[in-house]
Design a protein around this motif. Structure first.
Motif, PDB file in Angstrom:
ATOM      1  N   LEU A 169       0.828  -1.210   0.000  1.00 38.65           N
ATOM      2  CA  LEU A 169       0.000   0.000   0.000  1.00 38.65           C
ATOM      3  C   LEU A 169       0.860   1.257   0.000  1.00 38.65           C
ATOM      4  CD1 LEU A 169      -2.795  -0.977   2.551  1.00 38.65           C
ATOM      5  CD2 LEU A 169      -3.171  -0.402   0.151  1.00 38.65           C
ATOM      6  N   ASN A 184       0.502   7.528   1.831  1.00 37.07           N
ATOM      7  CA  ASN A 184      -0.643   6.621   2.019  1.00 37.07           C
ATOM      8  C   ASN A 184      -0.759   6.127   3.465  1.00 37.07           C
ATOM      9  OD1 ASN A 184      -1.003   6.814  -0.801  1.00 37.07           O
ATOM     10  ND2 ASN A 184       0.373   5.098  -1.148  1.00 37.07           N
ATOM     11  N   ILE A 209      -1.797   4.672   7.004  1.00 38.73           N
ATOM     12  CA  ILE A 209      -2.759   3.630   7.385  1.00 38.73           C
ATOM     13  C   ILE A 209      -3.321   3.871   8.787  1.00 38.73           C
ATOM     14  CG2 ILE A 209      -1.854   1.867   5.830  1.00 38.73           C
ATOM     15  CD1 ILE A 209      -0.287   0.699   8.184  1.00 38.73           C
ATOM     16  N   GLU A 258     -13.018   5.225   3.563  1.00 42.23           N
ATOM     17  CA  GLU A 258     -13.089   4.838   2.154  1.00 42.23           C
ATOM     18  C   GLU A 258     -11.814   4.152   1.688  1.00 42.23           C
ATOM     19  OE1 GLU A 258     -15.691   4.968  -0.183  1.00 42.23           O
ATOM     20  OE2 GLU A 258     -16.736   5.199   1.720  1.00 42.23           O
ATOM     21  N   ASP A 259     -10.767   4.260   2.490  1.00 46.47           N
ATOM     22  CA  ASP A 259      -9.486   3.639   2.151  1.00 46.47           C
ATOM     23  C   ASP A 259      -9.093   2.620   3.212  1.00 46.47           C
ATOM     24  OD1 ASP A 259      -8.974   5.285  -0.183  1.00 46.47           O
ATOM     25  OD2 ASP A 259      -8.561   6.927   1.214  1.00 46.47           O
ATOM     26  N   ILE A 260      -8.311   1.650   2.811  1.00 43.01           N
ATOM     27  CA  ILE A 260      -7.843   0.624   3.734  1.00 43.01           C
ATOM     28  C   ILE A 260      -6.943   1.237   4.794  1.00 43.01           C
ATOM     29  CG2 ILE A 260      -6.300  -1.386   3.903  1.00 43.01           C
ATOM     30  CD1 ILE A 260      -7.410  -2.280   1.197  1.00 43.01           C
ATOM     31  N   ASP A 282      -8.203  -2.635   9.136  1.00 37.75           N
ATOM     32  CA  ASP A 282      -8.496  -3.519   8.003  1.00 37.75           C
ATOM     33  C   ASP A 282      -7.364  -4.518   7.792  1.00 37.75           C
ATOM     34  OD1 ASP A 282     -10.987  -2.141   6.858  1.00 37.75           O
ATOM     35  OD2 ASP A 282      -9.539  -0.497   6.915  1.00 37.75           O
ATOM     36  N   HIS A 287      -9.681  -6.228  -3.089  1.00 43.72           N
ATOM     37  CA  HIS A 287      -8.843  -5.061  -3.393  1.00 43.72           C
ATOM     38  C   HIS A 287      -7.577  -5.561  -4.089  1.00 43.72           C
ATOM     39  CE1 HIS A 287      -6.107  -1.671  -2.778  1.00 43.72           C
ATOM     40  NE2 HIS A 287      -7.170  -0.925  -2.528  1.00 43.72           N
TER      41      HIS A 287
END
Length: 224
Positions: free
Chosen positions: A28, A84, A86, A150-152, A156, A196
């Motif tokens: 990711l 990105n 998390i 809306e995003d991992i 998750d 995904h």
């Protein structure tokens, strides 16, 4: 080009949900890494030297420094590579992400293990109900497409054990723990998460897991 010292290595194992967590997070983030696959029951001396306390996968090595324990590694990855993210930026939400991730390991998976390996039928039924109760907490916590919105996000990734591993475990041990009828939001989340592209690329073949857990069943209870 990164020097050898800056090379990222993951000592993992095919079929390990904890190793898979680390690989999903790195993917990711867009971080290149080299995977060193260990063998179940025959860990390398290198791995044991990197993780002398627990002697297990996963271990992430970066700048010649080893880090073990998957949730600790996920936090390290998020703090080292900022792209990105998390984990949420808000301190309270970050704390909650840690809470639910620990809940998955300490409560959910311990209940699943007890349901799998308990000989006494009444105790097994009790463990099954405790597992479902734990899953209901996660069902109620899920507010968006993913736990991260809306995003991992962090939760998750931690919950990949539920999204992918619990199905072959159920089949191998003859259990019914996680159904779309009882947990519709969590079930839909699991489908979204498993499908995904980044996650799907890192999931092991289901048959490998099923064979492994059937072997564990026979080892514990004898042949079916």
């Amino acid at each position: 080009m990164a020097s050898n010292k800056e090379e990222v290595k993951v000592f993992g194992m095919v079929g390990s949900p904890f190793s898979t967590r680390v690989e999903i997070a790195l993917k990711l983030k867009g971080v290149e890494y080299k995977c060193e696959n260990e063998k179940f029951g025959n860990l390398s001396d290198t791995l044991k030297n990197y993780n002398p306390v627990y002697k297990k996968v996963p271990v992430l090595v970066y700048n010649d420094k080893p880090i073990s324990e998957s949730l600790v590694i996920l936090e390290y990855i998020d703090e080292t590579w900022k792209q990105n993210p998390i984990l949420p930026s808000d301190p309270y939400q970050r704390a909650m992400a840690r809470f639910w991730s620990n809940f998955i390991d300490d409560k959910c998976m311990n209940d699943v293990r007890k349901a799998c390996f308990t000989f006494d039928e009444k105790e097994r039924e009790k463990s099954i109900e405790e597992t479902k109760e734990a899953l209901r907490f996660l069902e109620n916590e899920l507010k968006d497409k993913f736990f991260g919105g809306e995003d991992i996000g962090f939760v998750d990734i931690a919950a990949v054990i539920i999204s992918f591993w619990i199905s072959p475990i159920e089949e191998a041990f003859g259990l019914k723990l996680f159904t779309s009828e009882e947990f519709p939001k969590l079930y839909n989340w699991s489908q979204e998460f498993n499908n995904h592209p980044i996650v799907n690329e890192k999931l092991p073949p289901r048959e490998i897991l099923l064979t492994f857990y059937k072997g564990r069943y026979e080892e514990h209870f004898g042949s079916k």
